[in-house]
Design an enzyme around this catalytic site. Structure first.
Site, PDB file in Angstrom:
ATOM      1  N   ASN A 121      48.097  41.622  43.890  1.00  0.00           N
ATOM      2  CA  ASN A 121      47.384  41.102  42.710  1.00  0.00           C
ATOM      3  C   ASN A 121      48.129  41.433  41.409  1.00  0.00           C
ATOM      4  O   ASN A 121      47.569  41.292  40.328  1.00  0.00           O
ATOM      5  CB  ASN A 121      45.956  41.670  42.659  1.00  0.00           C
ATOM      6  CG  ASN A 121      45.941  43.192  42.541  1.00  0.00           C
ATOM      7  OD1 ASN A 121      46.997  43.834  42.496  1.00  0.00           O
ATOM      8  ND2 ASN A 121      44.758  43.776  42.487  1.00  0.00           N
ATOM      9  N   ASP A 175      50.279  57.561  42.665  1.00  0.00           N
ATOM     10  CA  ASP A 175      48.836  57.324  42.721  1.00  0.00           C
ATOM     11  C   ASP A 175      48.237  57.971  43.968  1.00  0.00           C
ATOM     12  O   ASP A 175      48.966  58.546  44.785  1.00  0.00           O
ATOM     13  CB  ASP A 175      48.517  55.818  42.654  1.00  0.00           C
ATOM     14  CG  ASP A 175      49.302  54.989  43.668  1.00  0.00           C
ATOM     15  OD1 ASP A 175      50.013  55.576  44.506  1.00  0.00           O
ATOM     16  OD2 ASP A 175      49.208  53.753  43.619  1.00  0.00           O
ATOM     17  N   HIS A 185      49.271  44.469  40.562  1.00  0.00           N
ATOM     18  CA  HIS A 185      49.076  45.835  40.056  1.00  0.00           C
ATOM     19  C   HIS A 185      50.360  46.666  40.171  1.00  0.00           C
ATOM     20  O   HIS A 185      51.253  46.350  40.952  1.00  0.00           O
ATOM     21  CB  HIS A 185      47.890  46.530  40.738  1.00  0.00           C
ATOM     22  CG  HIS A 185      48.119  46.962  42.151  1.00  0.00           C
ATOM     23  ND1 HIS A 185      47.085  47.188  43.028  1.00  0.00           N
ATOM     24  CD2 HIS A 185      49.250  47.226  42.864  1.00  0.00           C
ATOM     25  CE1 HIS A 185      47.570  47.579  44.191  1.00  0.00           C
ATOM     26  NE2 HIS A 185      48.873  47.608  44.115  1.00  0.00           N
ATOM     27  N   GLU A 213      45.153  48.200  38.079  1.00  0.00           N
ATOM     28  CA  GLU A 213      44.733  46.898  38.591  1.00  0.00           C
ATOM     29  C   GLU A 213      44.690  45.890  37.442  1.00  0.00           C
ATOM     30  O   GLU A 213      44.751  46.273  36.261  1.00  0.00           O
ATOM     31  CB  GLU A 213      43.341  47.049  39.233  1.00  0.00           C
ATOM     32  CG  GLU A 213      43.274  48.058  40.382  1.00  0.00           C
ATOM     33  CD  GLU A 213      43.881  47.547  41.693  1.00  0.00           C
ATOM     34  OE1 GLU A 213      44.640  46.564  41.676  1.00  0.00           O
ATOM     35  OE2 GLU A 213      43.582  48.155  42.744  1.00  0.00           O
TER      36      GLU A 213
END
Ligand code: PGA
Length: 239
Positions: free
Chosen positions: A130, A63, A132, A137
């Site tokens: 979270n 990413d 991800h 996400e």
């Protein structure tokens, strides 16, 4: 399907994971790899760079954040500093998602085509606070493609650990579809601050609320956790 969980003592974690990766590279010198950045893989990169041979491999970066060139929080900067600069021989083929491309959307399709042209043998991942994977996400579907995304507020805020001053608003990420198509996936999770999300990922319903839960549907995925992260779980295989 099931996911394996291997837990090592905190002090042993880096050495044990590095050992496994070095053994993998011996068996698969021409592997097509997808690599993450961030704090979790950093010590592994440091160790593996000393003895690893990547001269025949192909690497995709997982990413990227939309941050100015030179920003220490950019994934290309991190992988350069944490891994590539430490290797005695360069990795010949490195593909990264580039916000400087004329069209970021087309850049995502270009990288996804390159991934699909041979697939990924081994994808290494970190676990977001979270849930991800990459910048997929919460809300991301397992069919999601490589794309430009809005970075979740918690993810953006967490980039201060990487030295960013202004948090990024956008990112590019390999989609869950190409990630989950990898022949093998290793998820690295360390530290007590990841214990709650690791437990959620392993036992909560498989859903886009926690994208990492999709790894439980993968045929060949392993979580490598240290004891601080895995304190609430027992090693073995989770359904
Ligand atoms: P970290 O990031 O390794 O820096 O904790 C993991 C992630 O957000 O994917």
């Amino acid at each position: 399907m099931s996911i394996r969980l291997e837990v090592f003592d905190d002090e042993q974690w880096t050495a044990r994971v590095a050992e496994r990766w070095l053994a993998y590279m011996k068996d698969h010198p021409a592997a097509r790899l997808c690599l993450p950045t961030g704090e979790t893989p950093r010590p592994v990169y440091d160790r593996v760079a000393q003895d690893g041979d990547f001269r025949e491999s192909t690497v995709f970066l997982l990413d990227e954040f939309d941050l100015p060139v030179g920003n220490p929080g950019r994934c290309d900067q991190m992988i350069q500093h944490d891994f590539l600069d430490r290797l005695p021989q360069p990795i010949p083929v490195l593909h990264r998602l580039d916000f400087a491309a004329a069209s970021p959307a087309e850049e995502c399709w270009r990288i996804e085509d390159l991934v699909d042209d041979g697939g990924l043998d081994l994808t290494l991942l970190g676990l977001g606070g979270n849930g991800h994977l990459g910048l997929n996400e919460p809300g991301s579907l397992p069919s999601s493609t490589t794309r430009v995304v809005e970075v979740a507020p918690a993810t953006a805020a967490a980039t201060h650990r990487y030295g960013t001053v202004e948090p990024p608003e956008r990112g590019m990420t390999l989609g869950l579809r190409p990630i989950l198509d990898s022949r093998e996936i290793w998820l690295f999770v360390t530290g007590s601050h990841k214990a709650a999300i690791l437990e959620r990922m392993m036992i909560s319903p498989i859903s886009p609320d926690v994208p990492a839960t999709f790894l439980r549907d993968h045929a060949n995925a392993t979580v490598f956790a240290d004891r601080s992260a895995a304190g609430r779980l027992s090693s073995g295989v989770a359904e």
